[in-house]
Design an enzyme around this catalytic site. Structure first.
Site, PDB file in Angstrom:
ATOM      1  N   LYS A 188       0.855  -1.191   0.000  1.00 60.96           N
ATOM      2  CA  LYS A 188       0.000   0.000   0.000  1.00 60.96           C
ATOM      3  C   LYS A 188       0.889   1.238   0.000  1.00 60.96           C
ATOM      4  O   LYS A 188       1.772   1.375   0.863  1.00 60.96           O
ATOM      5  CB  LYS A 188      -0.861  -0.059   1.264  1.00 60.96           C
TER       6      LYS A 188
HETATM    7  C1  E4P Z   1      -7.944   1.943   3.681  1.00 60.46           C
HETATM    8  O1  E4P Z   1      -7.447   0.914   3.271  1.00 60.46           O
HETATM    9  C2  E4P Z   1      -7.786   2.491   5.029  1.00 60.46           C
HETATM   10  O2  E4P Z   1      -7.143   1.542   5.854  1.00 60.46           O
HETATM   11  C3  E4P Z   1      -9.070   2.810   5.720  1.00 60.46           C
HETATM   12  O3  E4P Z   1     -10.206   2.411   5.005  1.00 60.46           O
HETATM   13  C4  E4P Z   1      -9.117   4.158   6.343  1.00 60.46           C
HETATM   14  O4  E4P Z   1     -10.348   4.352   6.939  1.00 60.46           O
HETATM   15  P1  E4P Z   1     -10.633   5.434   8.065  1.00 60.46           P
HETATM   16  O5  E4P Z   1     -11.035   6.692   7.398  1.00 60.46           O
HETATM   17  O6  E4P Z   1     -11.782   4.836   8.831  1.00 60.46           O
HETATM   18  O7  E4P Z   1      -9.391   5.551   8.895  1.00 60.46           O
END
Ligand code: E4P
Length: 215
Positions: free
Chosen positions: A83
């Protein structure tokens, strides 16, 4: 539509993987920090539980550093997807990693054109954050709809992971739009199973079954 769980919590991953609907996992540095455990310990356990794409996020910023970190992460397990936040340095790294066959998930996407750039760089996945956009009064799922249209217009094969999901309606709308993946926190995933009439129906069937004479 594939369903991923958005957590680094091993208990949650174990439970959700037992529900028969889980296709993968996404994590981020915040989610790993919440576990209070080391990144290595957590990731080694996750890859043993779920046989599907597991997104692990880099924390390096320069292109060469991102590439080095990504190569290391990809060696943890064949299912690891690296990522990488959407920056110029990040997309330069994505291009090189794609040529090496390393899968990437371009994250922190908040606009359709950012998603287009990620796809052009060769990202395997792109993660638009819908909840965080909604939080500032913008239309998170509207962004996803535009990404779906753009990718369709140009036959781009990058898969869309609808991320930062807050409730089941996000999941419903993602499915109606034809997004490839939703990544849900444990609570949202659990709530997808629930309907008051299902619970009432089960109770009634069990009560009626108790009235059936048994031999
Ligand atoms: C995406 O892969 C992120 O880990 C995640 O969805 C972030 O979400 P949040 O806005 O709840 O932190």
């Amino acid at each position: 539509m594939k369903i991923f769980i958005d957590t680094a919590n091993i208990d949650e991953i174990r439970k959700a993987s037992g529900w028969g609907i889980l296709d993968g996992v996404t994590t981020n540095p915040t989610l790993v920090a919440k576990t209070g455990r080391s990144f290595d310990d957590v990731t080694r356990e996750i890859v043993k539980i779920v046989d599907g794409p597991i997104s692990l996020e880099v924390v390096s910023q320069g292109t060469n550093e991102i590439i080095g970190e990504a190569r290391g992460l990809s060696k943890i397990h064949k299912n690891v997807v690296v990522k990488i936040p959407i920056t110029k340095e990040g997309l330069s790294a994505v291009r090189i990693l794609a040529a090496e066959g390393i899968k990437t998930n371009v994250t922190l996407v908040f606009s359709p054109v950012q998603a287009l750039l990620a796809a052009k760089a060769g990202a395997t996945y792109v993660s638009p954050f819908v909840g965080r956009l909604d939080d500032i009064g913008q239309d998170g799922m509207g962004m996803v709809q535009e990404i779906v249209s753009i990718f369709k217009n140009y036959s781009l094969t990058t898969e869309i992971i609808v991320a930062s999901i807050r409730h089941p309606i996000h999941v419903l709308r993602a499915a109606l739009m034809g997004a490839s993946v939703v990544t849900c926190p444990f609570g949202v995933l659990e709530s997808l199973f629930k309907h008051a009439l299902t619970e009432i129906g089960i109770r009634r069937f069990l009560d009626d079954w108790a009235k059936v004479p048994k031999l």
